[in-house]
Design a protein around this motif. Structure first.
Motif, PDB file in Angstrom:
ATOM      1  N   ALA A   3       4.980   3.428  12.244  1.00 48.95           N
ATOM      2  CA  ALA A   3       4.255   3.344  10.991  1.00 48.95           C
ATOM      3  C   ALA A   3       5.014   4.106   9.917  1.00 48.95           C
ATOM      4  N   SER A   4       4.630   3.930   8.663  1.00 49.24           N
ATOM      5  CA  SER A   4       5.285   4.680   7.596  1.00 49.24           C
ATOM      6  C   SER A   4       4.322   4.831   6.430  1.00 49.24           C
ATOM      7  N   THR A   5       4.673   5.742   5.529  1.00 48.63           N
ATOM      8  CA  THR A   5       3.843   5.913   4.347  1.00 48.63           C
ATOM      9  C   THR A   5       3.942   4.674   3.476  1.00 48.63           C
ATOM     10  N   HIS A   6       2.944   4.453   2.666  1.00 47.07           N
ATOM     11  CA  HIS A   6       2.904   3.251   1.838  1.00 47.07           C
ATOM     12  C   HIS A   6       4.070   3.249   0.847  1.00 47.07           C
ATOM     13  N   SER A   7       4.648   2.067   0.605  1.00 47.95           N
ATOM     14  CA  SER A   7       5.726   1.938  -0.353  1.00 47.95           C
ATOM     15  C   SER A   7       5.574   0.602  -1.067  1.00 47.95           C
ATOM     16  N   PRO A   8       5.865   0.549  -2.367  1.00 44.86           N
ATOM     17  CA  PRO A   8       5.803  -0.739  -3.072  1.00 44.86           C
ATOM     18  C   PRO A   8       6.833  -1.734  -2.547  1.00 44.86           C
ATOM     19  N   VAL A   9       7.833  -1.217  -1.803  1.00 38.49           N
ATOM     20  CA  VAL A   9       8.870  -2.083  -1.236  1.00 38.49           C
ATOM     21  C   VAL A   9       8.314  -2.900  -0.061  1.00 38.49           C
ATOM     22  N   LEU A  10       7.256  -2.362   0.587  1.00 39.06           N
ATOM     23  CA  LEU A  10       6.701  -3.004   1.791  1.00 39.06           C
ATOM     24  C   LEU A  10       6.056  -4.344   1.438  1.00 39.06           C
ATOM     25  N   LYS A  11       6.560  -5.427   2.089  1.00 37.67           N
ATOM     26  CA  LYS A  11       5.998  -6.751   1.868  1.00 37.67           C
ATOM     27  C   LYS A  11       4.651  -6.838   2.596  1.00 37.67           C
ATOM     28  N   HIS A  12       3.740  -7.639   2.052  1.00 33.86           N
ATOM     29  CA  HIS A  12       2.361  -7.642   2.566  1.00 33.86           C
ATOM     30  C   HIS A  12       2.247  -8.129   4.005  1.00 33.86           C
ATOM     31  N   HIS A  13       3.216  -8.963   4.437  1.00 37.67           N
ATOM     32  CA  HIS A  13       3.099  -9.530   5.781  1.00 37.67           C
ATOM     33  C   HIS A  13       3.714  -8.659   6.865  1.00 37.67           C
ATOM     34  N   PHE A  14       4.195  -7.476   6.510  1.00 41.71           N
ATOM     35  CA  PHE A  14       4.712  -6.548   7.529  1.00 41.71           C
ATOM     36  C   PHE A  14       3.741  -5.381   7.702  1.00 41.71           C
ATOM     37  N   GLU A  15       3.703  -4.870   8.925  1.00 39.23           N
ATOM     38  CA  GLU A  15       2.828  -3.738   9.234  1.00 39.23           C
ATOM     39  C   GLU A  15       3.334  -2.470   8.565  1.00 39.23           C
ATOM     40  N   ASP A  16       4.651  -2.268   8.634  1.00 43.40           N
ATOM     41  CA  ASP A  16       5.235  -1.049   8.070  1.00 43.40           C
ATOM     42  C   ASP A  16       6.711  -1.287   7.755  1.00 43.40           C
ATOM     43  N   LEU A  17       7.354  -0.292   7.150  1.00 42.60           N
ATOM     44  CA  LEU A  17       8.760  -0.444   6.730  1.00 42.60           C
ATOM     45  C   LEU A  17       9.702  -0.601   7.919  1.00 42.60           C
ATOM     46  N   GLY A  18       9.370   0.109   9.019  1.00 42.18           N
ATOM     47  CA  GLY A  18      10.221  -0.001  10.211  1.00 42.18           C
ATOM     48  C   GLY A  18      10.291  -1.433  10.691  1.00 42.18           C
ATOM     49  N   GLN A  19       9.134  -2.104  10.729  1.00 43.11           N
ATOM     50  CA  GLN A  19       9.079  -3.496  11.171  1.00 43.11           C
ATOM     51  C   GLN A  19       9.826  -4.391  10.176  1.00 43.11           C
ATOM     52  N   GLN A  20       9.640  -4.119   8.871  1.00 47.63           N
ATOM     53  CA  GLN A  20      10.296  -4.924   7.829  1.00 47.63           C
ATOM     54  C   GLN A  20      11.810  -4.820   7.928  1.00 47.63           C
ATOM     55  N   HIS A  21      12.321  -3.585   8.070  1.00 49.87           N
ATOM     56  CA  HIS A  21      13.771  -3.397   8.177  1.00 49.87           C
ATOM     57  C   HIS A  21      14.324  -4.087   9.429  1.00 49.87           C
ATOM     58  N   ALA A  22      13.585  -3.964  10.559  1.00 43.63           N
ATOM     59  CA  ALA A  22      14.041  -4.577  11.811  1.00 43.63           C
ATOM     60  C   ALA A  22      14.115  -6.096  11.662  1.00 43.63           C
ATOM     61  N   CYS A  23      13.115  -6.682  10.993  1.00 41.49           N
ATOM     62  CA  CYS A  23      13.101  -8.143  10.804  1.00 41.49           C
ATOM     63  C   CYS A  23      14.245  -8.596   9.895  1.00 41.49           C
ATOM     64  N   GLU A  24      14.501  -7.824   8.842  1.00 40.11           N
ATOM     65  CA  GLU A  24      15.594  -8.180   7.924  1.00 40.11           C
ATOM     66  C   GLU A  24      16.937  -8.157   8.650  1.00 40.11           C
TER      67      GLU A  24
ATOM     68  N   MET B   1      -3.732  -4.761   8.794  1.00 41.75           N
ATOM     69  CA  MET B   1      -3.890  -3.641   7.854  1.00 41.75           C
ATOM     70  C   MET B   1      -2.767  -2.636   8.103  1.00 41.75           C
ATOM     71  N   ALA B   2      -2.029  -2.268   7.060  1.00 36.23           N
ATOM     72  CA  ALA B   2      -0.916  -1.341   7.234  1.00 36.23           C
ATOM     73  C   ALA B   2      -1.409   0.064   7.545  1.00 36.23           C
ATOM     74  N   ASP B   3      -0.704   0.699   8.487  1.00 37.61           N
ATOM     75  CA  ASP B   3      -1.012   2.087   8.833  1.00 37.61           C
ATOM     76  C   ASP B   3      -0.162   2.978   7.950  1.00 37.61           C
ATOM     77  N   HIS B   4      -0.770   3.848   7.181  1.00 37.93           N
ATOM     78  CA  HIS B   4      -0.016   4.648   6.226  1.00 37.93           C
ATOM     79  C   HIS B   4       0.263   6.058   6.708  1.00 37.93           C
ATOM     80  N   SER B   5       0.271   6.258   8.030  1.00 41.94           N
ATOM     81  CA  SER B   5       0.628   7.569   8.553  1.00 41.94           C
ATOM     82  C   SER B   5       2.138   7.758   8.447  1.00 41.94           C
ATOM     83  N   PRO B   6       2.637   9.025   8.454  1.00 40.34           N
ATOM     84  CA  PRO B   6       4.068   9.263   8.237  1.00 40.34           C
ATOM     85  C   PRO B   6       4.938   8.574   9.279  1.00 40.34           C
ATOM     86  N   ALA B   7       6.109   8.115   8.826  1.00 42.50           N
ATOM     87  CA  ALA B   7       7.062   7.469   9.734  1.00 42.50           C
ATOM     88  C   ALA B   7       7.690   8.509  10.648  1.00 42.50           C
TER      89      ALA B   7
END
Lengths: 229, 114
Positions: A3-24, B1-7
């Motif tokens: 999981a990761s903190t919210h970011s405007p970069v995060l696309k709506h169809h990904f759970e978190d940035l880690g998943q988004q980066h891995a998919c890219e 739903m996105a989990d917003h806990s720290p990475a």
């Protein structure tokens, strides 16, 4: 998936940035697999004719300009380094270094194409081209050595097709890198969006890696030919 | 739903944990020097050896090591997910099939035709 903190970069169809980066990354690697197979077909065709006509290929290769090719090899390898440093700058959020590294990469790529242009001009000037414009002198030299001038021209077909397709990839890469420069300049590549730089870099490194094989197959096939024949 | 806990690996100055796999400039320079050095060995070594039947093997062996260095360090296969590594290896596997199939045809034609 992390999981990761919210970011405007995060696309709506990904759970978190880690998943988004891995998919890219995975998406780009799948595209690169198709590129490897595309060039694999060219390398395969070259392999067959090199095995059938080794002496004609060595003779034809000995007429190519290895100085230009060596300079271009240095340009491409250095551009791979600066591209990787650009990813580091993006992760650190150093916008100035990111733009600088990307511009150096684009400049080296442009220098590669400029040198390639001079090389093609020299080749045309020396009539080192397949077809009716093929040099009568080189054809006679080949015949005197007991070689088939037609097969010498066959090598030149591979030379122009392989370096031409590689050159098109370089031009596309320059366009992608300049787009990255624009995106970085306007602040659209914050650290959590570093993967945008990374996917372009994957493409760029593949173009570099393909050149590392084109160099020996095309330019070094006839290295030392004059001294040994 | 996105989990917003720290990475994982997140810190105050790196809330998204993107710096946890940061390249070392020193290591990148060593890899760069190795790839450049191998290119020079290939260029000058090929000229010294001349076109023998072993020259191509020598050249492609060097090219393969260079490509591996580029893929492992510059393309970050070193720290890639298993699925990315599998994708990269599968492209080589499929290219291997391509080469085996057509070479088994072209390399044996003279045995069949005479």
């Amino acid at each position: 998936m992390s999981a990761s903190t919210h970011s405007p970069v995060l696309k709506h169809h990904f759970e978190d940035l880690g998943q988004q980066h891995a998919c890219e990354r995975l998406g780009m690697w799948m595209f690169l697999a198709t590129e490897i197979l595309f060039f694999g077909g060219l390398f395969g065709a070259y392999t067959v004719y090199r095995l059938w006509y080794p002496h004609e290929f060595e003779f034809a290769s000995s007429h190519l300009n290895r100085v230009f090719a060596t300079v271009n090899t240095m340009f491409l390898i250095t551009s791979s380094l600066t591209m990787t440093l650009a990813i580091r700058s993006a992760k650190l959020g150093d916008k100035g270094a990111l733009v600088r590294n990307l511009l150096i990469t684009a400049a080296l790529a442009t220098a590669f194409m400029v040198v390639k242009g001079f090389e093609y001009a020299e080749d045309f000037h020396e009539h080192l081209v397949p077809g009716p414009g093929f040099s009568a002198d080189i054809g006679k030299e080949a015949s005197d050595k007991g070689l088939d001038p037609g097969k010498v021209q066959l090598f030149l077909c591979f030379y122009y097709v392989m370096t031409g397709i590689h050159g098109i990839h370089i031009i596309i890469g320059i366009g992608c890198i300049l787009w990255l420069v624009w995106e970085a300049w306007r602040g659209a590549i914050p650290p959590e969006n570093y993967s945008t730089v990374e996917v372009v870099s994957l493409y760029w490194h593949l173009v570099d890696a393909i050149w590392l094989f084109l160099m020996p197959l095309l330019y070094l096939a006839g290295a030392g030919y004059g001294a040994h024949h | 739903m996105a989990d917003h806990s720290p990475a994982p690996g997140a810190t105050t100055d790196d809330p998204h944990g993107v710096r946890k796999e940061l390249d070392s400039p020193g290591q990148l320079l060593v890899v760069f020097a190795a790839v450049i050095g191998l290119a020079l060995v290939n260029i000058f070594g090929s000229g010294a050896i001349g076109p023998t039947k072993f020259t191509l093997v020598f050249q492609l062996a060097i090219g393969s090591v260079q490509a591996w260095l580029v893929a492992y360090y510059f393309m970050h296969l070193k720290q890639a997910d298993k699925v990315v590594t599998l994708t990269a290896l599968s492209s080589l596997f499929w290219m291997g099939i391509l080469f085996v199939l057509f070479l088994s045809d072209y390399m044996t034609r003279h045995l069949l035709i005479g």
